[in-house]
Structures are given as structure tokens and as C-alpha cells.
Write a protein that holds these residues in place. Structure first.
Motif, PDB file in Angstrom:
ATOM      1  N   THR A 129       0.822  -1.206   0.000  1.00  0.00           N
ATOM      2  CA  THR A 129       0.000   0.000   0.000  1.00  0.00           C
ATOM      3  C   THR A 129       0.859   1.261   0.000  1.00  0.00           C
ATOM      4  N   ASP A 130       1.974   1.245   0.721  1.00  0.00           N
ATOM      5  CA  ASP A 130       2.852   2.418   0.734  1.00  0.00           C
ATOM      6  C   ASP A 130       3.452   2.678  -0.642  1.00  0.00           C
ATOM      7  N   THR A 131       3.761   1.614  -1.365  1.00  0.00           N
ATOM      8  CA  THR A 131       4.320   1.760  -2.711  1.00  0.00           C
ATOM      9  C   THR A 131       3.324   2.442  -3.634  1.00  0.00           C
ATOM     10  N   VAL A 132       2.071   2.053  -3.528  1.00  0.00           N
ATOM     11  CA  VAL A 132       1.026   2.615  -4.387  1.00  0.00           C
ATOM     12  C   VAL A 132       0.853   4.107  -4.159  1.00  0.00           C
ATOM     13  N   VAL A 133       0.888   4.542  -2.893  1.00  0.00           N
ATOM     14  CA  VAL A 133       0.630   5.959  -2.582  1.00  0.00           C
ATOM     15  C   VAL A 133       1.901   6.802  -2.586  1.00  0.00           C
ATOM     16  N   GLY A 134       3.043   6.180  -2.869  1.00  0.00           N
ATOM     17  CA  GLY A 134       4.287   6.936  -2.953  1.00  0.00           C
ATOM     18  C   GLY A 134       4.952   7.225  -1.622  1.00  0.00           C
ATOM     19  N   LYS A 135       4.611   6.459  -0.603  1.00  0.00           N
ATOM     20  CA  LYS A 135       5.230   6.624   0.706  1.00  0.00           C
ATOM     21  C   LYS A 135       6.511   5.792   0.735  1.00  0.00           C
ATOM     22  N   ARG A 136       7.663   6.450   0.611  1.00  0.00           N
ATOM     23  CA  ARG A 136       8.937   5.743   0.478  1.00  0.00           C
ATOM     24  C   ARG A 136       9.573   5.507   1.851  1.00  0.00           C
ATOM     25  N   THR A 137       9.026   4.526   2.560  1.00  0.00           N
ATOM     26  CA  THR A 137       9.643   4.109   3.811  1.00  0.00           C
ATOM     27  C   THR A 137      10.915   3.336   3.493  1.00  0.00           C
ATOM     28  N   LEU A 138      11.704   3.066   4.512  1.00  0.00           N
ATOM     29  CA  LEU A 138      12.918   2.277   4.301  1.00  0.00           C
ATOM     30  C   LEU A 138      12.560   0.907   3.746  1.00  0.00           C
ATOM     31  N   ALA A 139      11.441   0.337   4.202  1.00  0.00           N
ATOM     32  CA  ALA A 139      11.010  -0.969   3.709  1.00  0.00           C
ATOM     33  C   ALA A 139      10.708  -0.929   2.215  1.00  0.00           C
ATOM     34  N   VAL A 140      10.056   0.128   1.768  1.00  0.00           N
ATOM     35  CA  VAL A 140       9.762   0.274   0.339  1.00  0.00           C
ATOM     36  C   VAL A 140      11.058   0.398  -0.447  1.00  0.00           C
ATOM     37  N   MET A 141      12.011   1.152   0.090  1.00  0.00           N
ATOM     38  CA  MET A 141      13.280   1.371  -0.610  1.00  0.00           C
ATOM     39  C   MET A 141      14.126   0.097  -0.665  1.00  0.00           C
ATOM     40  N   LEU A 142      14.106  -0.692   0.419  1.00  0.00           N
ATOM     41  CA  LEU A 142      14.906  -1.918   0.460  1.00  0.00           C
ATOM     42  C   LEU A 142      14.254  -3.063  -0.296  1.00  0.00           C
ATOM     43  N   GLY A 143      12.929  -3.098  -0.273  1.00  0.00           N
ATOM     44  CA  GLY A 143      12.225  -4.223  -0.858  1.00  0.00           C
ATOM     45  C   GLY A 143      11.919  -5.283   0.191  1.00  0.00           C
ATOM     46  N   ASP A 144      11.050  -6.207  -0.154  1.00  0.00           N
ATOM     47  CA  ASP A 144      10.561  -7.205   0.789  1.00  0.00           C
ATOM     48  C   ASP A 144      11.676  -8.069   1.390  1.00  0.00           C
ATOM     49  N   ALA A 145      12.503  -8.663   0.562  1.00  0.00           N
ATOM     50  CA  ALA A 145      13.517  -9.615   1.040  1.00  0.00           C
ATOM     51  C   ALA A 145      14.526  -8.949   1.970  1.00  0.00           C
ATOM     52  N   GLU A 146      15.049  -7.780   1.574  1.00  0.00           N
ATOM     53  CA  GLU A 146      16.054  -7.110   2.397  1.00  0.00           C
ATOM     54  C   GLU A 146      15.450  -6.576   3.693  1.00  0.00           C
ATOM     55  N   THR A 147      14.197  -6.171   3.661  1.00  0.00           N
ATOM     56  CA  THR A 147      13.531  -5.700   4.883  1.00  0.00           C
ATOM     57  C   THR A 147      13.398  -6.841   5.876  1.00  0.00           C
ATOM     58  N   ARG A 148      13.121  -8.034   5.402  1.00  0.00           N
ATOM     59  CA  ARG A 148      13.030  -9.199   6.282  1.00  0.00           C
ATOM     60  C   ARG A 148      14.383  -9.509   6.924  1.00  0.00           C
ATOM     61  N   ARG A 149      15.436  -9.372   6.168  1.00  0.00           N
ATOM     62  CA  ARG A 149      16.784  -9.591   6.729  1.00  0.00           C
ATOM     63  C   ARG A 149      17.117  -8.513   7.757  1.00  0.00           C
ATOM     64  N   LEU A 150      16.709  -7.279   7.469  1.00  0.00           N
ATOM     65  CA  LEU A 150      16.938  -6.189   8.420  1.00  0.00           C
ATOM     66  C   LEU A 150      16.219  -6.474   9.729  1.00  0.00           C
ATOM     67  N   TYR A 151      14.976  -6.919   9.652  1.00  0.00           N
ATOM     68  CA  TYR A 151      14.217  -7.252  10.864  1.00  0.00           C
ATOM     69  C   TYR A 151      14.951  -8.312  11.674  1.00  0.00           C
ATOM     70  N   ALA A 152      15.412  -9.366  11.015  1.00  0.00           N
ATOM     71  CA  ALA A 152      16.111 -10.445  11.719  1.00  0.00           C
ATOM     72  C   ALA A 152      17.358  -9.917  12.438  1.00  0.00           C
ATOM     73  N   ALA A 153      18.067  -9.009  11.786  1.00  0.00           N
ATOM     74  CA  ALA A 153      19.266  -8.438  12.406  1.00  0.00           C
ATOM     75  C   ALA A 153      18.902  -7.592  13.620  1.00  0.00           C
ATOM     76  N   LEU A 154      17.816  -6.830  13.511  1.00  0.00           N
ATOM     77  CA  LEU A 154      17.419  -5.938  14.601  1.00  0.00           C
ATOM     78  C   LEU A 154      17.005  -6.706  15.862  1.00  0.00           C
ATOM     79  N   VAL A 155      16.416  -7.892  15.708  1.00  0.00           N
ATOM     80  CA  VAL A 155      16.021  -8.656  16.894  1.00  0.00           C
ATOM     81  C   VAL A 155      17.137  -9.556  17.392  1.00  0.00           C
ATOM     82  N   THR A 156      18.192  -9.693  16.592  1.00  0.00           N
ATOM     83  CA  THR A 156      19.311 -10.550  16.982  1.00  0.00           C
ATOM     84  C   THR A 156      20.389  -9.788  17.749  1.00  0.00           C
ATOM     85  N   VAL A 157      20.720  -8.582  17.292  1.00  0.00           N
ATOM     86  CA  VAL A 157      21.830  -7.828  17.885  1.00  0.00           C
ATOM     87  C   VAL A 157      21.637  -7.572  19.390  1.00  0.00           C
ATOM     88  N   PRO A 158      20.435  -7.220  19.875  1.00  0.00           N
ATOM     89  CA  PRO A 158      20.276  -7.028  21.321  1.00  0.00           C
ATOM     90  C   PRO A 158      20.610  -8.268  22.144  1.00  0.00           C
TER      91      PRO A 158
END
Length: 293
Positions: A196-225
């Protein structure tokens, strides 16, 4: 006219762990330094909760008047669903920011840390311009950076400073962990909203990275702590309490990397908030106990 239940849903109570967690962790650090100040801790909590609810209403207002919430998966949006007038939602947001400001001024006067007034003003500005104004930074992929700064170092270390003074190394490590896990909450939310963000032009980091890379980013964020808990344990054994959330962190990382999507990400979002809260509580206890090691 929106009902009370709809106003509560519009405040997005599932995001409240992002407000409570930094204060609990910072208060634990203050206790570890030998200071018990429940009054100041409560004021810090009021500031944090009011800011989070305020930013949720502000985002509802700003996204709603832009039309970016007309079609979305997730909690009710007051303006986007047209159950509340935009001006009323904006007023609620300003009211929450005012409460945060008053509580913050009281806390600053008690602690004598007057320079924190500027930090508080910056927090309110950051909350509003996340999706507000002509060029909201949340639409330019900068949301995660702001969330890390405001919910990690600013919130955790600000809590410590107003209770016990200068924070130590373990407090800084904790602030980084809280900031990363709060980012994970935002990333889970934005991962769900990529279509939905892609359709309305809302360029969040997730939109910029794409689905696969955003999932990897999430995994890293919950692992580092988790790694930070192990690192902190080298200096103070009670810091290892944070490792108790490893099973939940691993489960969430596996689910997100495995492709969970749509409404199923709403559950992941809520569980990520619980992960943040659990890690912060356990780490706060570890910091409080560090004075005995």
C-alpha cells in the motif's frame, strides 16, 4: 463521531511497549547506580506514553489528510476511515504533546538538567514531522534512524540522567538494544505496508529496500540485542538475563524470514513489542542488580 473504543484503537495501544520499555530500562540503570526515584520515573513514563500516543494521532492525522491511509491492512485509522474529523485528531495529538511537555518540564526542574528542554522540544518536533509537514522524513526512509535515536539513546539515557546523573557503559549498551528493538517494531509495521505504501508513494525504508532485504533487516534488529546481552554479561553477570528472550527472538526472526505477510504480520508486530518489553524489563533488572556484582 468516533466512539471511545475507536479513539483507544486509534491511539494504537499495541505500540505502548515502545514507550514503557526505555523508561523501565533506564530506571533499572538508575537503581543500579544506587538511586531510587519513583516520582521521577513516573514522570518519565508520562512523557514517554504521551509522546507515543501523540505521534500515533499525529500520524493518523497527517497520513489521513494525504490519503495514504485510505486502503491499508492494520489497526483503525480515525481520519482515513472517516470516523473522526481531521481537526479533532490533530487537537488530540497536540493535547498529548502538551501533556508530555508539562511532565517533561516538571522532570527537568526536579533533576536540574535544564538542557534537556531542548531535547524535549526536538522530540516533539520529530514526532510531528515524522509524517507531518511538507517533507515528512518518514516518507524518505529516515524513520528507523529517528526511532533508534529517540527511543534508544534519548529515552533510555534521558531517564538515567534525570534520576541518577551521568550514565555508564552498560546504560549505553542497553540504550542501543532498546533502540534496535524499537526499530524492529517499526520495520515489522512497514514490511506489512509495503504494497500500500508503494502505491501511494510513501517511500519508507522498507519500500526502498524491498521485501527480502527488509526481512533480513528485521532479523538483524532482533538478533543484535541478544548479542549485546552476552557482551554486557562479560562486565556484569546479571546482564545475561536478557538472553532469556532468545527463544522469542529466534521464533520471530524465523517467521519473518520464512515469509509471513499480510494480516499475519499484525501478530508479529504485537509480539515484537512484547519482545522489546521483555528484553527491557530483564535488562533493567540486570542493571539494577549490577550494583551487587
Amino acid at each position: 463521531m468516533a466512539t471511545i473504543a475507536q479513539w483507544i484503537e486509534g491511539a494504537r495501544p499495541r505500540t505502548l511497549p515502545t514507550a514503557v520499555s526505555p523508561v523501565l530500562a533506564g530506571t533499572g540503570a538508575a537503581i543500579g547506580y544506587g538511586v531510587v526515584a519513583p516520582g521521577r520515573a513516573l514522570l518519565a513514563l508520562v512523557v514517554a506514553v504521551a509522546l507515543v500516543v501523540g505521534v500515533n494521532y499525529a500520524n493518523d492525522y497527517s497520513d489521513g489528510i494525504r490519503g495514504t491511509d485510505d486502503e491499508r491492512v492494520g489497526p483503525l485509522r480515525l481520519v482515513g476511515s472517516k470516523v473522526a474529523e481531521p481537526a479533532t485528531v490533530r487537537t488530540f495529538a497536540i493535547g498529548c504533546f502538551s501533556i508530555a511537555g508539562l511532565a517533561g518540564l516538571t522532570l527537568v526542574s526536579l533533576s536540574g538538567q535544564w538542557w534537556l528542554i531542548a531535547v524535549g522540544a526536538l522530540c516533539i518536533a520529530g514526532a510531528w514531522f515524522y509524517t507531518g509537514g511538507r517533507r515528512p522524513y518518514g516518507y524518505s526512509g529516515l524513520g528507523e534512524i529517528a526511532v533508534f535515536v529517540f527511543f534508544g539513546p534519548v529515552a533510555v539515557l534521558g531517564t538515567v540522567i534525570t534520576q541518577s546523573g551521568t550514565p555508564g557503559a552498560l546504560s549505553v549498551v542497553t540504550a542501543v538494544g532498546v533502540g534496535l528493538l524499537t526499530c524492529a517494531v517499526l520495520v515489522a509495521n512497514n514490511l506489512r505496508d509495503i504494497p500500500t505504501d508503494t502505491v501511494v508513494g510513501k517511500r519508507t525504508l522498507a519500500v526502498m529496500l524491498g521485501d527480502a532485504e527488509t526481512r533480513r533487516l528485521y532479523a538483524a534488529l532482533v538478533t543484535v540485542p541478544i548479542l549485546l546481552s552476552a557482551l554486557g554479561g562479560l562486565r556484569s553477570l546479571p546482564m545475561l538475563l536478557g538472553l532469556l528472550v532468545l527463544p522469542l527472538a529466534a521464533l520471530l526472526a524465523r517467521q519473518v524470514l520464512g515469509g509471513v505477510d499480510g494480516r499475519r504480520l499484525i501478530r508479529v508486530l504485537a509480539q515484537t513489542g512484547m519482545l522489546l518489553l521483555a528484553w527491557s524489563v530483564l535488562t533493567g533488572i540486570g542493571l539494577a542488580l549490577s550494583q551487587f556484582t
